[in-house]
Design a protein around this motif. Structure first.
Motif, mmCIF file in Angstrom:
data_model
loop_
_atom_site.group_PDB
_atom_site.id
_atom_site.type_symbol
_atom_site.label_atom_id
_atom_site.label_comp_id
_atom_site.label_asym_id
_atom_site.label_seq_id
_atom_site.Cartn_x
_atom_site.Cartn_y
_atom_site.Cartn_z
ATOM 1 N N SER A 45 54.857 76.103 100.624
ATOM 2 C CA SER A 45 55.465 75.933 99.301
ATOM 3 C C SER A 45 56.404 74.730 99.240
ATOM 4 O O SER A 45 57.070 74.519 98.231
ATOM 5 C CB SER A 45 56.208 77.209 98.873
ATOM 6 N N LYS A 46 56.415 73.934 100.310
ATOM 7 C CA LYS A 46 57.199 72.692 100.263
ATOM 8 C C LYS A 46 56.664 71.738 99.196
ATOM 9 O O LYS A 46 57.366 70.852 98.741
ATOM 10 C CB LYS A 46 57.175 71.998 101.634
ATOM 11 N N SER A 47 55.407 71.929 98.807
ATOM 12 C CA SER A 47 54.759 71.052 97.843
ATOM 13 C C SER A 47 54.958 71.513 96.400
ATOM 14 O O SER A 47 54.360 70.951 95.478
ATOM 15 C CB SER A 47 53.263 70.967 98.159
ATOM 16 N N SER A 48 55.791 72.523 96.190
ATOM 17 C CA SER A 48 56.044 73.016 94.838
ATOM 18 C C SER A 48 56.983 72.079 94.089
ATOM 19 O O SER A 48 57.971 71.585 94.654
ATOM 20 C CB SER A 48 56.649 74.418 94.893
ATOM 21 N N ILE A 49 56.686 71.828 92.808
ATOM 22 C CA ILE A 49 57.515 70.939 91.984
ATOM 23 C C ILE A 49 58.921 71.495 91.847
ATOM 24 O O ILE A 49 59.910 70.760 91.919
ATOM 25 C CB ILE A 49 56.872 70.757 90.598
ATOM 26 N N ILE A 123 45.512 83.591 100.716
ATOM 27 C CA ILE A 123 46.758 84.090 100.149
ATOM 28 C C ILE A 123 47.797 82.985 100.205
ATOM 29 O O ILE A 123 48.283 82.627 101.279
ATOM 30 C CB ILE A 123 47.278 85.329 100.925
ATOM 31 N N GLY A 124 48.107 82.404 99.014
ATOM 32 C CA GLY A 124 49.117 81.347 98.975
ATOM 33 C C GLY A 124 50.500 81.921 99.054
ATOM 34 O O GLY A 124 50.695 83.137 98.999
ATOM 35 N N GLY A 125 51.487 81.033 99.236
ATOM 36 C CA GLY A 125 51.409 79.619 99.071
ATOM 37 C C GLY A 125 51.416 79.203 97.607
ATOM 38 O O GLY A 125 51.195 79.954 96.692
ATOM 39 N N ASP A 126 51.764 77.904 97.410
ATOM 40 C CA ASP A 126 51.732 77.355 96.058
ATOM 41 C C ASP A 126 50.333 76.838 95.742
ATOM 42 O O ASP A 126 49.436 76.856 96.580
ATOM 43 C CB ASP A 126 52.818 76.290 95.874
ATOM 44 N N HIS A 127 50.168 76.349 94.509
ATOM 45 C CA HIS A 127 48.819 76.024 94.052
ATOM 46 C C HIS A 127 48.269 74.737 94.658
ATOM 47 O O HIS A 127 47.073 74.445 94.510
ATOM 48 C CB HIS A 127 48.776 75.944 92.524
ATOM 49 N N SER A 128 49.082 73.987 95.362
ATOM 50 C CA SER A 128 48.560 72.778 96.008
ATOM 51 C C SER A 128 47.484 73.125 97.032
ATOM 52 O O SER A 128 46.642 72.294 97.361
ATOM 53 C CB SER A 128 49.682 71.987 96.682
ATOM 54 N N ILE A 129 47.474 74.356 97.529
ATOM 55 C CA ILE A 129 46.537 74.731 98.595
ATOM 56 C C ILE A 129 45.093 74.757 98.117
ATOM 57 O O ILE A 129 44.166 74.672 98.926
ATOM 58 C CB ILE A 129 46.902 76.087 99.224
#
Length: 316
Positions: A45-49, A123-129
């Motif tokens: 989730s480091k890639s979450s806005i 199972i995410g995780g943010d949507h970048s995955i």
């Protein structure tokens, strides 16, 4: 091709007090093995806005396995008709998001090359995955892939402004040539959650877009049935992505981008069970649940039931 999977933080060792119960923790076997449903955690989730603790969701998701039975009362279906295996989590780099995405793509490619008949459940995780998962699927299969995307947001932000994030997976799939816009259907888009330029971009690329208001007016069933019929004639295989923020905020307090006027859990569960019966579906994910902001695991429970309804569809 490299397997970046590591053992999950939660593992069940078996044993129960009541022999007449069959919890999910008994059904889902630990360790990578051939299975109808192959579950993989993607704790990124480091890639979450915006701030997100979605990297903790795979752990929260697994914790709930001892609380629910592998039996669908309404359909009178026991899920043990299927083999389900927990393959663990994709290893994440501490700081490098692009390396995290490479690990995800490599693990997805490994899964579908080694087990081409399995259904991958991520199972995410943010949507970048979602972008690296589908990129890995494309490398493993070389097939034309269709996408049904449940989300309040388009996720077509320009990667030049902030790099790959949970707001960019659909754009990345288009710009990298992994998917064609005409093979992508998004359901549940909300007012005041998207911009006009990005709507124009999605429409110009040929994406089919349905708003949450469309769902209210037309119903989830005819929209999803249309999407299935539309993609049936165009693609070889289909991937499903469920951003849990497509639901109304009253149902899912633990998503980073809560908002009113979303769809209902029953509508989402119906879609999962219906699409679970479709043989062209080879994978799915549930993303953007943040257990650190949740209330009594409400949002994680919804995500888990999306999966359980999908599994029910596979049994029918």
């Amino acid at each position: 091709m490299t397997n970046f999977l590591v053992s999950p933080t939660i593992q069940y060792r078996g044993g129960k007090a009541d022999p007449y119960t069959f919890p999910l923790s008994e059904w889902i076997q630990q360790g990578a093995s051939k299975a109808d449903l192959s579950i993989i955690g993607v704790p990124l989730s480091k890639s979450s806005i915006t701030f997100s603790g979605a990297h903790t969701h795979p752990e929260s998701f697994r914790k709930l396995w001892s609380s629910f039975q592998a039996y669908n009362w309404d359909e009178d279906v026991e899920l043990n008709k299927l083999q389900a295996a927990d393959f663990g989590d994709v290893a994440m780099h501490v700081t490098d998001i692009l390396q995290c995405h490479r690990n995800i793509a490599g693990s997805a490619e490994y899964l579908w090359r080694e087990y081409p008949s399995t259904t991958g459940v991520f199972i995410g995780g943010d949507h970048s995955i979602t972008y690296p998962i589908i990129a890995g699927l494309a490398r493993a299969t070389s097939k034309r892939i269709g996408l049904i995307h449940f989300d309040a947001h388009l996720d077509v932000r320009d990667t030049k402004y902030g790099g790959p994030s949970n707001g960019t997976p659909m754009r990345s799939l288009l710009e990298k040539g992994v998917l064609r816009g005409e093979d992508m259907v998004t359901i549940g888009l909300r007012s005041f959650a998207n911009s006009k330029p990005y709507r124009s971009y999605a429409e110009e690329k040929g994406m089919t877009l349905f708003s949450s208001n469309d769902v209210k007016k037309k119903g989830m069933q005819p929209i999803v049935e249309w999407a299935k019929d539309y993609l049936e004639e165009k693609v070889d295989i289909v991937y499903l992505t469920y951003d849990i923020d497509v639901l109304d905020q009253c149902y899912v307090p633990g998503v980073p981008a809560i908002g009113p006027s979303g769809v209902s859990p029953d509508e989402l569960f119906w879609s999962a069970q219906y699409l679970g019966q479709w043989s062209k579906v080879v994978g799915m994910d549930m993303v953007c649940v943040d257990p650190t902001r949740d209330v009594r695991d409400m949002s994680s429970r919804v995500a888990l039931h999306v999966f359980l309804n999908f599994a029910t569809g596979r049994c029918l």
